[in-house]
Design an enzyme around this catalytic site. Structure first.
Site, PDB file in Angstrom:
ATOM      1  N   GLY A  78     -15.519 -18.487  -0.719  1.00  0.00           N
ATOM      2  CA  GLY A  78     -15.200 -19.800  -0.169  1.00  0.00           C
ATOM      3  C   GLY A  78     -15.782 -19.919   1.228  1.00  0.00           C
ATOM      4  N   GLY A  79     -16.999 -19.425   1.395  1.00  0.00           N
ATOM      5  CA  GLY A  79     -17.600 -19.329   2.728  1.00  0.00           C
ATOM      6  C   GLY A  79     -17.220 -18.020   3.364  1.00  0.00           C
ATOM      7  N   ASP A 121     -19.871 -15.096  -5.230  1.00  0.00           N
ATOM      8  CA  ASP A 121     -18.736 -15.846  -4.699  1.00  0.00           C
ATOM      9  C   ASP A 121     -17.421 -15.199  -5.114  1.00  0.00           C
ATOM     10  OD1 ASP A 121     -17.522 -17.856  -3.248  1.00  0.00           O
ATOM     11  OD2 ASP A 121     -18.559 -19.488  -4.274  1.00  0.00           O
ATOM     12  N   ARG A 127      -7.379 -22.324  -7.481  1.00  0.00           N
ATOM     13  CA  ARG A 127      -8.583 -22.952  -8.057  1.00  0.00           C
ATOM     14  C   ARG A 127      -8.593 -22.829  -9.584  1.00  0.00           C
ATOM     15  NH1 ARG A 127     -15.038 -21.980  -7.778  1.00  0.00           N
ATOM     16  NH2 ARG A 127     -15.681 -24.120  -7.458  1.00  0.00           N
ATOM     17  N   PHE A 152       0.846  -1.193   0.000  1.00  0.00           N
ATOM     18  CA  PHE A 152       0.000   0.000   0.000  1.00  0.00           C
ATOM     19  C   PHE A 152       0.884   1.246   0.000  1.00  0.00           C
ATOM     20  CE2 PHE A 152      -2.256   3.391   2.305  1.00  0.00           C
ATOM     21  CZ  PHE A 152      -3.428   3.485   1.554  1.00  0.00           C
ATOM     22  N   ASP A 169     -17.739 -22.569   4.221  1.00  0.00           N
ATOM     23  CA  ASP A 169     -17.983 -23.720   3.342  1.00  0.00           C
ATOM     24  C   ASP A 169     -18.143 -25.003   4.150  1.00  0.00           C
ATOM     25  OD1 ASP A 169     -18.047 -22.428   0.943  1.00  0.00           O
ATOM     26  OD2 ASP A 169     -16.042 -22.988   0.302  1.00  0.00           O
ATOM     27  N   ASP A 213     -26.262 -23.272  -8.617  1.00  0.00           N
ATOM     28  CA  ASP A 213     -24.894 -22.884  -8.295  1.00  0.00           C
ATOM     29  C   ASP A 213     -23.981 -23.004  -9.519  1.00  0.00           C
ATOM     30  OD1 ASP A 213     -22.198 -22.904  -6.702  1.00  0.00           O
ATOM     31  OD2 ASP A 213     -23.701 -22.505  -5.179  1.00  0.00           O
ATOM     32  N   ASP A 214     -22.699 -22.998  -9.294  1.00  0.00           N
ATOM     33  CA  ASP A 214     -21.668 -22.974 -10.332  1.00  0.00           C
ATOM     34  C   ASP A 214     -21.878 -24.054 -11.384  1.00  0.00           C
ATOM     35  OD1 ASP A 214     -19.348 -22.501 -11.706  1.00  0.00           O
ATOM     36  OD2 ASP A 214     -17.996 -22.919 -10.028  1.00  0.00           O
TER      37      ASP A 214
END
EC number: 3.2.1.22
Length: 738
Positions: free
Chosen positions: A538-539, A490, A455, A292, A558, A378-379
């Protein structure tokens, strides 16, 4: 002359400025916060605690402290040092060697800033923060204090913002940096709130974790040196919650002094508790300083996010209740802020990527049979998306997979009397996608280096307006195809390779990225005001008050295992309301842990949240479907109490054999007690559940058994739980005053 501004709140003055003593006093119904402009123009913190009157500058002490610097104006007075005095907004480079709230790199390369008081204004209502989420309040509910500080050498100004909401016992803090000078500077570190406590022996409470096991409770003594939590991941993260408590050593759930800071921001953050050489304690919260370095050219402004503060001398339960009420009623917005949420079933654990339109229609038919309100696809419904490797970023419906148009699928499901929701992940892209092939420069990626994958996906550069605009247009085309009433948003990886092709100033990218996410969400909620958006990363990877401003509920984890969820939801309850906790009943054995738990236990645990289902309804027996219908009916009966009632923690699941909690209505006439057995042993001892928040002189009836209890005795002695007949047995007791 004393300047006073009145505001609603049992006759208390919300903000008082005493010109003679140069003090600012902020009052809520139960607390007082006071600061003072001293003889050199520094803004010193005097007090934050129980309601108090008068000037409290008597708490300040002045001694000759070795190796503690003195301002030049102090002359030969070696007793005055910012290294020992309590400050509202400590800066790097003016003689305070403790952690700083502001570090500035000047045009000449020096790190120095010396902020002194210049002016202030007091206005009705709560300030807002352009482009950022913030607590809101009307002129009848809140008041704002703005104090302008200035570094005379550079012309840089820091406008300290204080919002006071008396009836909530909440004070908010933020800071706006204004470059009123003639040269460009860089903000290298900025903390939105600092609290300096001159005396006391404190513990710091924080909430650590990992993916699928978030917000574990941790309480340790504040050490000499610095205890620091934070996130370098570009999000608020699974690893640490942007929420901290400073508690008196002897503070319990029901007694003792404690302070909370809750960051209304969804990116990288820092939270710190430091005990200095003189046993003084400094607590700060703000932006993560790694990667930053934000430029501020002449005439430009930088706005830091907001921190919610609260204090009580009545223990941790009361402190949590302050946060719950504030977030539920003055952070969350829109149609679903106060409304009971629909009970939904999500297709993910029912089918993962392996589904068709017929799969979703069958799930809707089963949902209808079970009394569930909504099915969520969903996905896997878009592009060439049959796994993690491809299609992400191609937001067009795979009609071949669905066997028709999205509009037709939604209509067919609506005709069953079932609502329809959908999953999206707008911030991410697969390399194997049409979007990436067309715009490889739209991702965060360091030139000349291979990117870090997670992922099998990369991060789209939401710090660039053209990227946000393009994705917003694509998602709106999807949402306009039918009656979509829910979106699960998500975000399934941390940010790395922080380089944007859209700017030469790479130190601004992570912050601007979060502003881009907020811009997208603000436009989405404005265009679709009746849309329920559930946040997810991811939750619980972005479970924070900033996201709750746009998404009134967030998928808590999750991990849907009921026993683990008792602990995850326990930790979440310290800073966040039940109405924001996405919680579902899932399959047994659980898909994350393999644990087997009774359906009723999974139900009781999920009722400490928004409630829904995460399993294949088609695989259930007729008896199990009947049980689910009974559960959904029961949830609807209790939902107003669960969502809007006062929440009490009744046990510590890290230490006790049970996890127990309660919801009590505002008038204290209705009570829902909940308990889950976490440990079972031979020849078990008896566990008692002791309610809190009841009327001592009232009589309460168990509406199932008819047993009656005296309120005072019930809170003192508790109700013995029956011996567990199986592992992880749950109990729910509903009481009403008679």
């Amino acid at each position: 002359m004393t300047e006073i501004r009145m505001i609603k709140g049992e006759g208390h003055m919300a903000i008082i400025y005493d010109d003679r003593k140069k003090t600012f006093t902020l009052n809520t119904e139960s607390t007082t916060y006071q600061m003072q402009v001293d003889r050199y123009g520094f803004l010193l913190h005097l007090y934050y605690g129980k309601l108090a009157e008068g000037c409290m500058d008597y708490v300040l002490t002045y001694y000759d402290r070795g190796f503690s610097g003195n301002p030049y104006e102090a002359g030969k007075d070696r007793t005055y040092s910012l290294d020992a005095l309590p400050q509202e907004f400590p800066c790097r480079g003016n003689g305070d060697f403790r952690a700083a709230a502001l570090t500035v790199r000047n045009a000449d390369g020096t790190y120095c800033c010396d902020m002194r008081y210049r002016s202030h204004v007091i206005v009705k209502g709560k300030y807002d923060l352009p482009g950022l989420p913030a607590v809101y309040g009307t002129e009848q509910e809140a008041q704002t204090l703005e104090i302008t500080m200035e570094d005379s050498a550079s012309g840089l100004q820091a406008v300290l913002l204080y919002g006071v909401l008396p009836e909530l016992d909440i004070i908010t803090r933020s800071v706006r940096i204004v470059n009123a000078g003639e040269k460009k500077v860089y903000i290298e570190n900025i903390q939105s709130a600092c609290l300096d406590l001159l005396s006391g022996n404190y513990d710091v409470i924080s909430f650590y974790g990992r993916h699928a096991m978030e917000r574990n409770f941790q309480r340790i003594p504040v050490p000499h040196g610095s205890f620091r939590i934070g996130s370098r991941r570009g999000t608020s993260s699974h690893q640490y919650s942007p929420f901290m408590i400073l508690a008196d050593k002897n503070a319990t759930e029901d007694a003792g002094s404690c302070y909370a800071m809750n960051f209304v921001y969804s990116g990288g953050f820092s939270g710190e508790a430091e005990k200095d050489q003189f046993n003084q304690t400094r607590m700060m919260m703000g932006l993560q300083d790694e990667l930053f370095s934000y430029p501020a050219a002449p005439g430009e402004t930088f706005q830091a996010p907001e921190v919610i503060l609260s204090y009580t001398d009545k223990g941790l339960n009361r402190l949590s209740q302050h946060m719950h009420r504030c977030i539920r009623t003055h952070v969350c917005r829109g149609k679903y802020r106060d409304a009971v949420r629909p009970v939904l079933v999500n297709s993910w654990e029912a089918a993962y990527f392996d589904f068709t339109g017929e799969t979703i229609r069958k799930l809707a038919e089963d949902a209808k049979e079970c009394g569930i309100d909504m099915v969520v696809m969903d996905d896997g419904w878009f592009g060439s998306r049959d796994g993690d490797f491809s299609g992400l970023g191609d937001w067009h419906v795979n009609e071949e997979k669905l066997g028709g148009t999205l509009r037709d699928l939604i209509r067919q499901i609506n005709d069953m009397g079932i609502k329809f929701g959908i999953w999206i992940e707008p911030e991410m892209v697969n390399e194997d996608s049409d979007l990436y092939r067309a715009h490889p420069d739209w991702v965060l990626s360091v030139p000349g280096r291979k990117p870090v994958r997670a992922r099998y996906q990369l991060v789209l550069d939401f710090s660039r307006k053209e990227v946000v605009d393009a994705l917003f247009e694509q998602i709106c085309k999807i949402l306009d195809q039918g009656n979509i009433e829910y979106v699960k948003w998500d975000m399934n990886r941390s940010l790395s390779d922080v380089y944007s092709a859209g700017t030469e100033e790479q130190g601004r990218v992570l912050y601007d990225y979060v502003l881009g996410v907020y811009d997208f969400l603000e436009r989405l909620t404005a265009r679709y005001p009746d849309l329920l958006i559930e946040g997810c990363s991811g939750g619980g990877g972005r479970f924070d008050a900033g996201m709750m401003y746009y998404t009134p509920q967030i998928w808590c984890s999750d991990n849907t295992d009921a026993v683990d969820r008792v602990k995850i939801q326990y930790g979440s309850s310290f800073g966040y309301p039940v109405s924001a906790v996405g919680a579902h009943v899932s399959a047994s054995p659980n898909h994350q842990t393999g644990r087997r738990t009774p359906m009723y236990t999974r139900t009781v645990t999920a009722m400490a949240g928004t409630f829904g289902y995460e399993l294949n309804l088609g695989a259930l027996s007729g008896e199990e479907k009947k049980e689910i219908r009974q559960q959904t009916d029961l949830y609807r009966k209790y939902a107003p109490l669960i969502q809007n009632g006062t929440y009490y923690r009744l046990s510590n699941p890290y230490e006790d054999e049970i996890g127990a909690w309660a919801f009590v209505s505002e008038d204290r006439r209705k009570v829902l007690l909940n308990a889950v057995t976490l440990d079972v042993h031979g020849n078990m001892t008896v566990n008692y559940i002791k309610p809190k928040g009841l009327k001592e002189d009232a009589v309460y009836e168990d509406m199932s058994s008819g047993q009656r209890y005296c309120g005072a005795a019930l809170m003192e002695a508790g109700i013995p739980l029956p011996a567990a007949a199986c592992e992880y047995e749950a109990y729910q007791i509903y009481l009403e005053e008679v």
